[in-house]
Design an enzyme around this catalytic site. Sequence first.
Site, short mmCIF file in Angstrom:
data_model
loop_
_atom_site.label_atom_id
_atom_site.label_comp_id
_atom_site.label_asym_id
_atom_site.label_seq_id
_atom_site.Cartn_x
_atom_site.Cartn_y
_atom_site.Cartn_z
N HIS A 1 1.85 4.55 -2.91
CA HIS A 1 1.95 6.00 -2.68
C HIS A 1 3.35 6.50 -3.03
O HIS A 1 3.51 7.52 -3.72
CB HIS A 1 1.68 6.32 -1.21
CG HIS A 1 0.26 6.15 -0.77
ND1 HIS A 1 -0.80 6.66 -1.48
CD2 HIS A 1 -0.27 5.53 0.32
CE1 HIS A 1 -1.93 6.37 -0.85
NE2 HIS A 1 -1.63 5.68 0.24
N HIS B 1 0.84 -1.21 0.00
CA HIS B 1 0.00 0.00 0.00
C HIS B 1 0.87 1.26 0.00
O HIS B 1 0.68 2.17 -0.83
CB HIS B 1 -0.91 -0.02 1.23
CG HIS B 1 -1.82 1.16 1.31
ND1 HIS B 1 -3.11 1.15 0.81
CD2 HIS B 1 -1.65 2.40 1.83
CE1 HIS B 1 -3.67 2.32 1.01
NE2 HIS B 1 -2.80 3.10 1.63
N GLU B 2 1.83 1.32 0.92
CA GLU B 2 2.68 2.51 1.01
C GLU B 2 3.61 2.62 -0.19
O GLU B 2 3.94 3.72 -0.62
CB GLU B 2 3.48 2.47 2.32
CG GLU B 2 2.63 2.47 3.58
CD GLU B 2 1.68 3.64 3.68
OE1 GLU B 2 1.95 4.70 3.07
OE2 GLU B 2 0.64 3.50 4.36
#
Length: 423
Positions: free
Chosen positions: A30, A26-27
């Site tokens: 980003h 997820h990170e």
Amino acid sequence: MPFPNMDSVESILAIVVVFGALVFVHELGHFLLAKRAGILCREFALGMGPKIFRVKRGETEYTLRLLPIGGMVRMAGEDPEMEMLKPHMEVSLERDALGKVTHFLLDGPGNASARAITGTVVRFDLEKDLYIVLDVGGEERQFSVHPQAQLVKDGQEVQIAPLNRQFKGKTISQRFWAIFAGPFANFLLAFVLFIAIGLLYGVPKDIPYLGEVRANGPAAQAGLMQGDKIISIQGQPVSSWKEIVQIISQSPGKEMQFEYERNGQRNTVLVKVGKDENNVGKIMVTNPLTYAPGEVLKYGATSTYEFTAMILKSLGMLFTGSVGLNDLSGPVGIFKMTGEFAQQGMAILMKWAAVLSINLGLINLLPLPALDGGRLAFIAVEALRGRPVDPHKEGMVHFLGFAFLMLLILVVTWNDLQRLFFQ
């Protein structure tokens, strides 16, 4: 229900790997899109709370934090680091060969080199024009600032962030994709996991053939073998695996005539259907599997879609009141289930990880403050009205949203603990 054997290294390792992978991916979504847009990413963190490990590579500090929940990518412009430098402050400047300031020494001239220039800050612009004016011995002198200059205080360096390196300085499209990439990475991870399951364990095919025939089960005792094509059951023609399952599951304890084809020859046999604890008919066979790349890709896509639809339906039931807070599970419940699935085999654990990844992606896309969806909502409002929402107001909304989410986590965690110890 008793707590699974969490002392087992396998269960603990499964929990660490599964949740670490979900947060990391997820990170990473980003991070990669932010870097692509030219945003200065100050920190890539796994976990929350105090730092227990850190390493600096390039412009980014990679950290591991104490609490194994969540993570973050800290982008320039989200912190008030520029307030470290203030008017009337005494600073020392170190410059490169071209005369541009590379270091602002905010602790005074004590640690400055002999070539450093010390003075009192008159004015500065570290976002657009990149300059600083110092009062040096009663004379105002202006210096150009390097776009990667460092603010140094108490031995810690913080890189300045010109506006074109800040999140707020990017276009609406660039900011949208930097935020959306996190949840999207979770959907992509689920898709990859389902593909891996298909490649490793095969993809179920909805055709009227027998897969594995379990030894000593009703089918094996009747003489049926793997690869047999089922033509009919009790005279009822079948053309798919689903039809076979439907007929058998509704006939527990019955003796049924199977017509099947093997090596081009048709035969009939009587099978005494067994049953499970829920009185569902079973003959102890599995459906046929395929490892064909096309079928595996299709399985990855359809599984991701089907679980996404199922979770969306569940979320809808929560917002309509069909499901209450008492029915929700928090981190404790999810850890518990992960440990249980780890004991059931790698295929089950991988599927559970894929479902959790989809769930994480969907939850983050909800238009709630403090979540990615809330930030995307503010970007959408900015696109519609032609100007951004006041940063202080947006920050307050996210703060209140974060407080609400923490309260919700506490409630569902209490529910988990009650189910764990009092049921």
